[in-house]
Design an enzyme around this catalytic site. Structure first.
Site, PDB file in Angstrom:
ATOM      1  N   GLY A 220     -45.907-100.906   8.500  1.00  0.00           N
ATOM      2  CA  GLY A 220     -45.459 -99.964   9.481  1.00  0.00           C
ATOM      3  C   GLY A 220     -46.348 -98.627   9.576  1.00  0.00           C
ATOM      4  O   GLY A 220     -47.633 -98.621   9.223  1.00  0.00           O
ATOM      5  N   SER A 221     -45.688 -97.520  10.210  1.00  0.00           N
ATOM      6  CA  SER A 221     -46.500 -96.280  10.350  1.00  0.00           C
ATOM      7  C   SER A 221     -46.486 -95.434   8.956  1.00  0.00           C
ATOM      8  O   SER A 221     -45.719 -95.739   8.055  1.00  0.00           O
ATOM      9  CB  SER A 221     -45.834 -95.588  11.007  1.00  0.00           C
ATOM     10  OG  SER A 221     -44.449 -95.275  10.794  1.00  0.00           O
ATOM     11  N   THR A 222     -47.492 -94.794   8.951  1.00  0.00           N
ATOM     12  CA  THR A 222     -47.589 -94.012   7.713  1.00  0.00           C
ATOM     13  C   THR A 222     -46.372 -92.964   7.607  1.00  0.00           C
ATOM     14  O   THR A 222     -45.919 -92.780   6.382  1.00  0.00           O
ATOM     15  CB  THR A 222     -48.814 -92.904   7.855  1.00  0.00           C
ATOM     16  OG1 THR A 222     -50.016 -93.983   8.024  1.00  0.00           O
ATOM     17  CG2 THR A 222     -49.196 -92.117   6.736  1.00  0.00           C
ATOM     18  N   THR A 224     -43.149 -93.563   8.174  1.00  0.00           N
ATOM     19  CA  THR A 224     -42.127 -94.478   7.851  1.00  0.00           C
ATOM     20  C   THR A 224     -42.443 -94.770   6.356  1.00  0.00           C
ATOM     21  O   THR A 224     -41.784 -94.596   5.463  1.00  0.00           O
ATOM     22  CB  THR A 224     -41.731 -95.661   8.481  1.00  0.00           C
ATOM     23  OG1 THR A 224     -41.563 -95.225   9.881  1.00  0.00           O
ATOM     24  CG2 THR A 224     -40.558 -96.378   7.922  1.00  0.00           C
ATOM     25  N   GLY A 225     -43.705 -94.850   6.149  1.00  0.00           N
ATOM     26  CA  GLY A 225     -43.975 -95.264   4.812  1.00  0.00           C
ATOM     27  C   GLY A 225     -43.892 -94.087   3.897  1.00  0.00           C
ATOM     28  O   GLY A 225     -43.408 -94.153   2.755  1.00  0.00           O
ATOM     29  N   GLU A 242     -48.233-101.280   3.445  1.00  0.00           N
ATOM     30  CA  GLU A 242     -49.361-101.534   4.437  1.00  0.00           C
ATOM     31  C   GLU A 242     -49.230-100.653   5.640  1.00  0.00           C
ATOM     32  O   GLU A 242     -48.426-101.151   6.374  1.00  0.00           O
ATOM     33  CB  GLU A 242     -49.305-102.925   4.954  1.00  0.00           C
ATOM     34  CG  GLU A 242     -50.676-103.594   5.107  1.00  0.00           C
ATOM     35  CD  GLU A 242     -51.166-103.241   6.485  1.00  0.00           C
ATOM     36  OE1 GLU A 242     -51.527-102.263   6.774  1.00  0.00           O
ATOM     37  OE2 GLU A 242     -51.074-104.441   7.290  1.00  0.00           O
TER      38      GLU A 242
HETATM   39  P1  NDP Z   1     -42.253 -97.852  12.309  1.00  0.00           P
HETATM   40  O1  NDP Z   1     -42.993 -97.464  10.953  1.00  0.00           O
HETATM   41  O2  NDP Z   1     -41.252 -96.896  12.891  1.00  0.00           O
HETATM   42  O3  NDP Z   1     -41.313 -99.272  11.943  1.00  0.00           O
HETATM   43  C1  NDP Z   1     -41.879-100.319  11.133  1.00  0.00           C
HETATM   44  C2  NDP Z   1     -40.527-100.599  10.544  1.00  0.00           C
HETATM   45  O4  NDP Z   1     -39.751 -99.749   9.832  1.00  0.00           O
HETATM   46  C3  NDP Z   1     -39.680-101.097  11.587  1.00  0.00           C
HETATM   47  O5  NDP Z   1     -39.075-102.578  11.116  1.00  0.00           O
HETATM   48  C4  NDP Z   1     -38.585-100.053  11.701  1.00  0.00           C
HETATM   49  O6  NDP Z   1     -37.108-100.475  12.193  1.00  0.00           O
HETATM   50  C5  NDP Z   1     -38.551 -99.712  10.268  1.00  0.00           C
HETATM   51  N1  NDP Z   1     -38.186 -98.400   9.985  1.00  0.00           N
HETATM   52  C6  NDP Z   1     -38.029 -97.204  10.760  1.00  0.00           C
HETATM   53  N2  NDP Z   1     -37.631 -96.276  10.036  1.00  0.00           N
HETATM   54  C7  NDP Z   1     -37.171 -96.427   8.818  1.00  0.00           C
HETATM   55  C8  NDP Z   1     -36.800 -96.008   7.793  1.00  0.00           C
HETATM   56  N3  NDP Z   1     -36.504 -94.713   7.686  1.00  0.00           N
HETATM   57  N4  NDP Z   1     -36.588 -96.601   6.651  1.00  0.00           N
HETATM   58  C9  NDP Z   1     -36.957 -98.000   6.436  1.00  0.00           C
HETATM   59  N5  NDP Z   1     -37.443 -98.750   7.595  1.00  0.00           N
HETATM   60  C10 NDP Z   1     -37.727 -98.100   8.808  1.00  0.00           C
HETATM   61  O7  NDP Z   1     -43.044 -98.010  13.282  1.00  0.00           O
HETATM   62  P2  NDP Z   1     -43.154 -97.885  14.840  1.00  0.00           P
HETATM   63  O8  NDP Z   1     -42.393 -99.331  15.274  1.00  0.00           O
HETATM   64  O9  NDP Z   1     -42.275 -96.974  15.249  1.00  0.00           O
HETATM   65  O10 NDP Z   1     -44.302 -97.629  15.378  1.00  0.00           O
HETATM   66  C11 NDP Z   1     -44.941 -96.394  15.315  1.00  0.00           C
HETATM   67  C12 NDP Z   1     -46.508 -96.381  14.971  1.00  0.00           C
HETATM   68  O11 NDP Z   1     -46.719 -97.076  13.728  1.00  0.00           O
HETATM   69  C13 NDP Z   1     -47.326 -97.059  15.970  1.00  0.00           C
HETATM   70  O12 NDP Z   1     -47.621 -96.396  16.997  1.00  0.00           O
HETATM   71  C14 NDP Z   1     -48.526 -97.579  15.134  1.00  0.00           C
HETATM   72  O13 NDP Z   1     -49.318 -96.353  15.193  1.00  0.00           O
HETATM   73  C15 NDP Z   1     -48.086 -97.804  13.881  1.00  0.00           C
HETATM   74  N6  NDP Z   1     -47.767 -99.267  13.495  1.00  0.00           N
HETATM   75  C16 NDP Z   1     -48.542 -99.771  12.637  1.00  0.00           C
HETATM   76  C17 NDP Z   1     -48.338-101.062  12.250  1.00  0.00           C
HETATM   77  C18 NDP Z   1     -49.066-101.692  11.124  1.00  0.00           C
HETATM   78  O14 NDP Z   1     -49.462-103.033  11.192  1.00  0.00           O
HETATM   79  N7  NDP Z   1     -49.608-101.057   9.983  1.00  0.00           N
HETATM   80  C19 NDP Z   1     -47.315-102.013  12.787  1.00  0.00           C
HETATM   81  C20 NDP Z   1     -46.385-101.062  13.845  1.00  0.00           C
HETATM   82  C21 NDP Z   1     -46.773 -99.852  14.170  1.00  0.00           C
HETATM   83  P3  NDP Z   1     -36.975-100.368  13.698  1.00  0.00           P
HETATM   84  O15 NDP Z   1     -38.310-100.942  14.335  1.00  0.00           O
HETATM   85  O16 NDP Z   1     -35.974-101.249  14.097  1.00  0.00           O
HETATM   86  O17 NDP Z   1     -36.665 -99.056  14.047  1.00  0.00           O
END
Ligand code: NDP
Length: 468
Positions: A220-222, A224-225, A242
């Site tokens: 997911g996003s940096t 949230t990482g 990742e």
């Molecule tokens: P996030 O990082 O917010 O979400 C990814 C996952 O993490 C989702 O399942 C989300 O749940 C979950 N999550 C959110 N907050 C937490 C937390 N505090 N602790 C644990 N898990 C959590 O990405 P977004 O969907 O908001 O996308 C934002 C940006 O991230 C995009 O604009 C893009 O730039 C990037 N991105 C990168 C990806 C990649 O492949 N590396 C994939 C997707 C996005 P929920 O969705 O239910 O909130």
């Protein structure tokens, strides 16, 4: 035979639940059950109970079950692809949802087939030592919305192969595809081995803070990482992160624009740009700049954009309205700063669905947000350069490093340039292609830990040395 309708019915909440909308129309296509911390406790307990028996089955039997799960996915591939197209938006064709469903099965099979033998690390008069790998125990996986089924597989398949049990939380935007995949795979797996808990970010945060997890995998996003790294500190689970990227592509002066245009296009616009390792900023030698830009515009003009379920579509909508706004804003800022939209821009903001046309922006300033921030959508900045050292400095200037690419008629020369780029993978004359046997992971703010191949198996295991 499984249909889209029967698969959707099997995973949609009977009543209540969180509505999931079709990004092509805005209509609600189904409702995902909403799980909370009580469900998390139950899933963790079931997974903990199932783990020792699952581990004791051994590699051969677990691999056999992963192959049987791949057979089940193949039988339901068309229904799964339709569900992915409806929920996430990517087209059925091209590098779209049929490709994603096929990738799920291919990765299951490759993960089952990957050899991982103990290594003899010392063998002399002082003694002998062997390095092997055991299951970590319980793996928690949190996934994104862009490749929901494929990335879920990248997380659970190696974890299961190594004898772990898995609890996964999909993105709130694409829970149904992951629930459907798990429903298919769980026709084959013993109970408690793989559990999917749909819910929001708060459920993800609860998982990360839970002491039962031995290993967490996150894509997911940096941002949230970083939150996950901080929140997991108390329990010290192993982490694979990742995160996003802002991959540069560098076209050297000896490249052939017509020959590379289509691969450049798909490197950037695969999944309508919503891919972690997509090409997100393109640096072209000034001698080729106009020709490459024109060739790319030509490819864009031949790629129909429409609903994912339309057989003619090659590009789909953005998955979320929020992502549409990010892309819209970045393109507007680039244009205001002097960038030229040679194709695309001007989305119909009143029309239903999150459609943003494939957009090419030439000549944005080096520090335009479209260049230095991750657009995660169908808008590619194209920047002319004259000096190789300078363009490598630009490529390395950002705090992310997932992928990069170098485009040249001289592969050896391209490899020399590649060796100077700070990224986990540098592709030559292609961008973003992944393979189940080739390790994949980022550096800098793009995260750490490797997925795929033997290295991917090791990263969902714990090392153990036996020394005599
Ligand atoms: P996030 O990082 O917010 O979400 C990814 C996952 O993490 C989702 O399942 C989300 O749940 C979950 N999550 C959110 N907050 C937490 C937390 N505090 N602790 C644990 N898990 C959590 O990405 P977004 O969907 O908001 O996308 C934002 C940006 O991230 C995009 O604009 C893009 O730039 C990037 N991105 C990168 C990806 C990649 O492949 N590396 C994939 C997707 C996005 P929920 O969705 O239910 O909130």
């Amino acid at each position: 035979m499984e249909t889209y309708e029967s698969l959707l019915a099997a995973v949609t909440a009977a009543d209540g639940g969180r509505p999931v909308s079709d990004p092509a129309t805005g209509e609600v296509l189904g409702r995902a059950p909403e799980r909370g911390t009580g469900d998390l406790e139950q899933a963790v307990a079931a997974a903990r109970t199932a783990q020792p028996d699952w581990e004791s089955l051994g590699h051969e039997e677990r691999s056999r079950l992963l192959n049987t799960a791949a057979d089940a996915v193949d039988r339901s591939a068309e229904a799964l692809a339709h569900l992915i197209s409806r929920e996430q938006g990517k087209p059925l064709n091209g590098p779209g949802s049929r490709f994603e469903a096929g990738g799920v099965s291919a990765w299951l099979r490759a993960t089952a087939a990957t050899p991982l033998e103990p290594e003899r690390v010392l063998d002399d008069e002082s003694g002998q030592a062997t390095l092997g790998y055991r299951a970590a125990g319980l793996v928690g996986a949190i996934g994104p919305w862009n490749w929901p089924a494929l990335i879920a597989t990248w997380q659970f398949a190696p974890a299961l192969r190594m004898g772990n049990t898995v609890v996964m939380k999909p993105s709130e935007h694409t829970p149904l595809s992951v629930l459907a995949l798990a429903a298919i795979v769980n026709r084959v797996l013993p109970e408690g081995v793989l559990t999917v808990l749909p819910g929001g970010g708060d459920l993800g945060a609860a998982m990360v803070a839970h002491p039962a997890f031995d290993k967490l995998m996150f894509t997911g996003s940096t941002r949230t990482g970083r939150a996950i790294t901080a929140a997991s500190a108390a329990n010290l689970p192993r982490l694979t992160l990742e995160l996003g990227g802002n991959d540069p592509g560098i076209v050297l002066p000896d490249a052939d624009p017509a020959a590379i245009a289509e691969d450049l296009f798909w490197g950037a616009f695969i999944n309508t740009g919503q891919t972690c390792a997509a090409l997100k900023r393109l640096y072209v030698h000034e001698s080729l700049h106009d020709e490459v830009a024109e060739a790319l515009a030509g490819v864009a003009a031949r790629m129909p954009m429409g609903p994912g379920t339309d057989e003619a579509s090659m590009l789909g909508p953005l998955t979320t309205a929020g992502q549409f706004r990010i892309v819209d804003d970045l393109v507007a800022q680039a244009a205001a700063a002097g960038g030229r939209l040679i194709t695309g821009g001007g989305p119909d903001r009143e029309a239903p669905g999150n459609f943003f046309p494939a957009t090419l922006v030439t000549g944005p300033p080096a520090d335009a947000p479209l260049v230095v921030e991750e657009q995660f959508g169908p808008a590619l900045p194209i920047i002319a350069y004259s000096d190789l050292d300078e363009v490598i400095t630009h490529a390395n200037a950002l705090d992310v490093g997932l992928g990069a690419s170098v485009w040249s008629g001289d592969v050896e020369r391209a490899k020399q340039v590649a060796s100077r780029i700070e990224a986990g993978t540098i592709w030559i004359n292609k961008h973003g292609t992944v393979h189940p046997m080739v390790p994949f992971g980022g550096v800098k703010g793009s995260g750490y830990g490797l997925e795929f191949g033997a290295e991917g198996l090791k990263s969902v295991a714990v090392p153990q040395v036996i020394a005599t």
